[in-house]
Design an enzyme around this catalytic site. Sequence first.
Site, PDB file in Angstrom:
ATOM      1  N   ARG A  57       0.846  -1.036  -0.067  1.00 28.06           N
ATOM      2  CA  ARG A  57      -0.348   0.120   0.247  1.00 28.06           C
ATOM      3  C   ARG A  57       0.924   1.330  -0.240  1.00 28.06           C
ATOM      4  NH1 ARG A  57      -2.670  -2.994   3.204  1.00 28.06           N
ATOM      5  NH2 ARG A  57      -4.531  -3.515   2.685  1.00 28.06           N
ATOM      6  N   LYS A 105       2.814  11.473 -11.612  1.00 27.39           N
ATOM      7  CA  LYS A 105       2.608  10.735 -12.047  1.00 27.39           C
ATOM      8  C   LYS A 105       3.114   9.714 -12.206  1.00 27.39           C
ATOM      9  CE  LYS A 105      -0.933  14.206 -15.309  1.00 27.39           C
ATOM     10  NZ  LYS A 105      -0.995  14.374 -15.961  1.00 27.39           N
ATOM     11  N   GLU A 134      10.977  19.422 -24.398  1.00 24.38           N
ATOM     12  CA  GLU A 134       9.616  19.405 -23.913  1.00 24.38           C
ATOM     13  C   GLU A 134       9.954  21.272 -22.350  1.00 24.38           C
ATOM     14  OE1 GLU A 134       6.727  17.967 -22.499  1.00 24.38           O
ATOM     15  OE2 GLU A 134       7.339  16.037 -23.745  1.00 24.38           O
ATOM     16  N   LYS A 192       7.127  23.758 -14.495  1.00 25.35           N
ATOM     17  CA  LYS A 192       6.786  22.087 -14.451  1.00 25.35           C
ATOM     18  C   LYS A 192       5.890  22.233 -12.432  1.00 25.35           C
ATOM     19  CE  LYS A 192       5.249  17.545 -15.308  1.00 25.35           C
ATOM     20  NZ  LYS A 192       5.090  16.690 -15.730  1.00 25.35           N
ATOM     21  N   GLU A 242      -5.255  18.127 -12.168  1.00 26.90           N
ATOM     22  CA  GLU A 242      -5.361  18.415 -13.734  1.00 26.90           C
ATOM     23  C   GLU A 242      -6.746  19.248 -14.060  1.00 26.90           C
ATOM     24  OE1 GLU A 242      -2.929  16.078 -16.400  1.00 26.90           O
ATOM     25  OE2 GLU A 242      -4.828  16.486 -18.316  1.00 26.90           O
ATOM     26  N   ARG A 250      -2.991  22.966 -15.306  1.00 28.29           N
ATOM     27  CA  ARG A 250      -1.859  22.170 -15.504  1.00 28.29           C
ATOM     28  C   ARG A 250      -2.284  21.708 -16.878  1.00 28.29           C
ATOM     29  NH1 ARG A 250       0.022  17.016 -11.732  1.00 28.29           N
ATOM     30  NH2 ARG A 250       1.763  15.625 -12.542  1.00 28.29           N
ATOM     31  N   ASN A 286      -0.080  20.936 -21.189  1.00 32.83           N
ATOM     32  CA  ASN A 286      -0.713  19.563 -22.796  1.00 32.83           C
ATOM     33  C   ASN A 286      -0.143  20.275 -23.816  1.00 32.83           C
ATOM     34  OD1 ASN A 286      -1.757  18.039 -21.066  1.00 32.83           O
ATOM     35  ND2 ASN A 286      -3.292  18.828 -20.987  1.00 32.83           N
ATOM     36  N   HIS A 315       0.520  18.203 -27.122  1.00 39.75           N
ATOM     37  CA  HIS A 315       0.548  16.913 -27.017  1.00 39.75           C
ATOM     38  C   HIS A 315      -0.853  16.705 -28.019  1.00 39.75           C
ATOM     39  CE1 HIS A 315       3.973  17.347 -24.073  1.00 39.75           C
ATOM     40  NE2 HIS A 315       4.073  16.560 -24.035  1.00 39.75           N
ATOM     41  N   HIS A 353       0.882  13.940 -29.600  1.00 37.19           N
ATOM     42  CA  HIS A 353       0.587  12.027 -29.227  1.00 37.19           C
ATOM     43  C   HIS A 353       0.074  11.007 -29.840  1.00 37.19           C
ATOM     44  CE1 HIS A 353       0.116  12.203 -24.296  1.00 37.19           C
ATOM     45  NE2 HIS A 353       2.002  11.750 -24.798  1.00 37.19           N
ATOM     46  N   HIS A 400       8.575  10.461 -28.055  1.00 36.04           N
ATOM     47  CA  HIS A 400       8.449  11.207 -27.663  1.00 36.04           C
ATOM     48  C   HIS A 400       7.893  12.490 -27.840  1.00 36.04           C
ATOM     49  CE1 HIS A 400       5.186  12.600 -24.893  1.00 36.04           C
ATOM     50  NE2 HIS A 400       5.465  13.638 -24.229  1.00 36.04           N
TER      51      HIS A 400
HETATM   52  N1  NAD Z   1       4.969  10.708 -14.439  1.00 32.23           N
HETATM   53  C1  NAD Z   1       5.174  11.755 -15.886  1.00 32.23           C
HETATM   54  O1  NAD Z   1       4.688  12.642 -15.718  1.00 32.23           O
HETATM   55  C2  NAD Z   1       5.309  11.559 -17.228  1.00 32.23           C
HETATM   56  C3  NAD Z   1       6.060  12.777 -18.244  1.00 32.23           C
HETATM   57  C4  NAD Z   1       6.335  12.736 -19.575  1.00 32.23           C
HETATM   58  C5  NAD Z   1       6.718  11.278 -19.869  1.00 32.23           C
HETATM   59  N2  NAD Z   1       6.614   9.914 -18.614  1.00 32.23           N
HETATM   60  C6  NAD Z   1       7.187   8.712 -19.283  1.00 32.23           C
HETATM   61  O2  NAD Z   1       7.949   8.903 -19.371  1.00 32.23           O
HETATM   62  C7  NAD Z   1       8.534   8.129 -20.563  1.00 32.23           C
HETATM   63  C8  NAD Z   1       9.864   8.443 -21.445  1.00 32.23           C
HETATM   64  O3  NAD Z   1      11.065   8.635 -20.679  1.00 32.23           O
HETATM   65  P1  NAD Z   1      12.173   8.831 -21.338  1.00 32.23           P
HETATM   66  O4  NAD Z   1      11.864   9.774 -22.553  1.00 32.23           O
HETATM   67  O5  NAD Z   1      13.042   8.989 -20.543  1.00 32.23           O
HETATM   68  O6  NAD Z   1      12.745   7.488 -21.701  1.00 32.23           O
HETATM   69  P2  NAD Z   1      13.068   6.134 -21.295  1.00 32.23           P
HETATM   70  O7  NAD Z   1      12.739   6.096 -19.734  1.00 32.23           O
HETATM   71  O8  NAD Z   1      12.667   4.784 -22.179  1.00 32.23           O
HETATM   72  O9  NAD Z   1      14.601   6.406 -21.744  1.00 32.23           O
HETATM   73  C9  NAD Z   1      14.854   6.454 -22.727  1.00 32.23           C
HETATM   74  C10 NAD Z   1      15.829   5.531 -23.847  1.00 32.23           C
HETATM   75  O10 NAD Z   1      17.179   6.384 -23.087  1.00 32.23           O
HETATM   76  C11 NAD Z   1      18.109   4.969 -22.512  1.00 32.23           C
HETATM   77  N3  NAD Z   1      18.891   6.195 -20.910  1.00 32.23           N
HETATM   78  C12 NAD Z   1      18.503   6.903 -20.225  1.00 32.23           C
HETATM   79  N4  NAD Z   1      18.952   7.124 -18.998  1.00 32.23           N
HETATM   80  C13 NAD Z   1      20.492   7.123 -19.660  1.00 32.23           C
HETATM   81  C14 NAD Z   1      22.051   7.728 -19.834  1.00 32.23           C
HETATM   82  N5  NAD Z   1      21.883   8.755 -18.590  1.00 32.23           N
HETATM   83  N6  NAD Z   1      22.626   7.295 -20.765  1.00 32.23           N
HETATM   84  C15 NAD Z   1      22.091   6.308 -21.885  1.00 32.23           C
HETATM   85  N7  NAD Z   1      21.228   6.149 -21.716  1.00 32.23           N
HETATM   86  C16 NAD Z   1      20.005   6.184 -20.801  1.00 32.23           C
HETATM   87  C17 NAD Z   1      16.827   4.464 -21.529  1.00 32.23           C
HETATM   88  O11 NAD Z   1      17.123   3.525 -21.062  1.00 32.23           O
HETATM   89  C18 NAD Z   1      16.076   4.029 -22.746  1.00 32.23           C
HETATM   90  O12 NAD Z   1      16.791   3.190 -23.467  1.00 32.23           O
HETATM   91  C19 NAD Z   1       6.960   7.375 -21.377  1.00 32.23           C
HETATM   92  O13 NAD Z   1       6.980   6.368 -20.960  1.00 32.23           O
HETATM   93  C20 NAD Z   1       6.696   8.628 -20.782  1.00 32.23           C
HETATM   94  O14 NAD Z   1       4.437   8.154 -20.658  1.00 32.23           O
HETATM   95  C21 NAD Z   1       5.659  10.396 -17.762  1.00 32.23           C
HETATM   96 ZN    ZN Z   2       5.670  14.896 -23.121  1.00 30.88          ZN
END
Ligand code: NAD
Ligand code: ZN
Length: 369
Positions: A121, A143, A185, A223, A233, A237, A241, A244, A248, A263
Site C-alpha cells: 500500500r 504521476k 519539453e 512545471k 489537472e 495543469r 498539454n 500533445h 500524441h 516522444h
Molecule cells: N509521469 C509523468 O508525468 C511523465 C511525463 C512525461 C513522460 N512520462 C513517461 O516517460 C517515458 C519517457 O521517458 P524517457 O524519454 O526518459 O524514456 P526512457 O525511460 O525509455 O529512456 C530513453 C532511453 O534512454 C536510456 N537512458 C536513460 N538514461 C540514460 C543515460 N543517462 N545514458 C544513456 N542512456 C540512458 C534508457 O535506457 C532508454 O533506452 C514515457 O513512458 C512517458 O509516458 C511520464
Molecule cells: Zn510530453
Amino acid sequence: VSTLTVSLPPNLSHDSYPIHLEYGALRKLSSLIDLSAYSQVVVCTDTTVAPYWILPLSQGIQRAFTTISLEPGERHKNIATLQRLWEELAAVNADRKTVLINLGGGVIGDLGGFAASTYMRGIDFIQIPTTLLAQVDASIGGKTGIDLGGIKNLVGAFAPPRAVIIDPETLKSLPAREFRSGLAEIIKHGLINDRAYFECACASSHPDDATLLKLIEGSCAIKAAIVTADPTEKGMRKLLNFGHTLGHAVESLALESPHPLLHGEAIAIGMCLEARLSARVGLLSEDASEQITTAIARVGLPTEIPYTQSPEALIKRMSHDKKNSHGEIRWTLLKTLGEGVWDHTIPQEVVNDVIAASLKTSLHAQKDA
Ligand SMILES: NC(=O)c1ccc[n+]([C@@H]2O[C@H](COP(=O)([O-])OP(=O)(O)OC[C@H]3O[C@@H](n4cnc5c(N)ncnc54)[C@H](O)[C@@H]3O)[C@@H](O)[C@H]2O)c1
Ligand SMILES: [Zn+2]
C-alpha cells in the site's frame, strides 16, 4: 546547487518534496537525503543505465543495497514488468520501511514509482531521472503508471516521491537524439510560460554545462509551479498539454510504422501545428507561429507530420485522447510566445486544413531530398 520544492495539497500527500539539482548529486546522495532510517535500500534501473551510473550511485548510497535491473524501453512499461518488480521486492523481503530508488528515464520513474506506491500500500521512493525528458518533465508532478492494451499510461496513480534528485552529469551518456527529445519539453515550458526562457531553450542543441543547469532549473520551476497550483489537472495543469493533442496522435501512428518517433520529436511537431492552429483561430500572430517552427527546426527537431501518415488516421487517434471531454477535443493553445490558454475548441475544418498543409510541406521536403 539548486533546491526547489513541490508542495501538494494535504488530500494528496502529507507533505511536499524537494527537487535537488546539482552536478555530482548522484555521488553525494546520502548527504542530500537521509537513508539511514530505512530498513533496506532497493534500486530500480534498466540495463542501459546501470553500467554507467550504478557505481557513482553506490558511492552516494554509502550502504548495502539491492539492484533490480529491468529491460529498457517503453514496451516494457507494462503489467508484466510491474509484476516482476513487485515479486522482486517481495523476494528481497522489502518491508514498509524499504526505500525504492528509481534510477533511469521516464519509463523507470513511472514503473518504479507505481510499484512503490502500490507495494504494501505504498513505500517511500526517490526519483533519480537520467534522461533530459525525465529531469524536466516525467520526474516532477507525481504521476506514475504503466501502459495497458496499447494505451499509454492507462493505469497508474498520483504518488509523490520523497525527493527528486537531478544530476545533469548523467546526461553525458545520453544519446544526442534522446537529448534533443528532452529539449522539446523545455521549449514547451518556455512557450506556455516565459518567452525569454523559450529563446534560451532554442539557442543551441548542445548547451554548455551552465546553460543546461539553468534550463533544467527553469523547467523544473515552471512545471513545479503549475503542478503545485493544480495537482490533479482540473485547470492550469492543462497548459502542459500544449503540443500533445496532435503530438500524441503523431507519436502513436509513428510507433506502428518502420520509423518511430521519440516522444519529444512528436511533441515538437505537435507544437508547430498547434501554434499554427492558434494563429488560424486568431489567438496568436502568424509571425509568432512561424518563429516557433523556425526555432524548433534550428535545434534539430522535426516540424512537420511524417508524410506517410494519413489525416484520417490522425484525426481518429486524436478522438481517443484522454484529454477530451464530452466527445470534444479540448486544445491547449498559445496567445503569445510565453502564454498559453486551455480548453479551447476548434472547428474540425480548421484542424483538417492545418494537418493537410503540414503533410503537403512534408511530402515536398521528401521529394526534394
Ligand atoms: N509521469 C509523468 O508525468 C511523465 C511525463 C512525461 C513522460 N512520462 C513517461 O516517460 C517515458 C519517457 O521517458 P524517457 O524519454 O526518459 O524514456 P526512457 O525511460 O525509455 O529512456 C530513453 C532511453 O534512454 C536510456 N537512458 C536513460 N538514461 C540514460 C543515460 N543517462 N545514458 C544513456 N542512456 C540512458 C534508457 O535506457 C532508454 O533506452 C514515457 O513512458 C512517458 O509516458 C511520464
Ligand atoms: Zn510530453
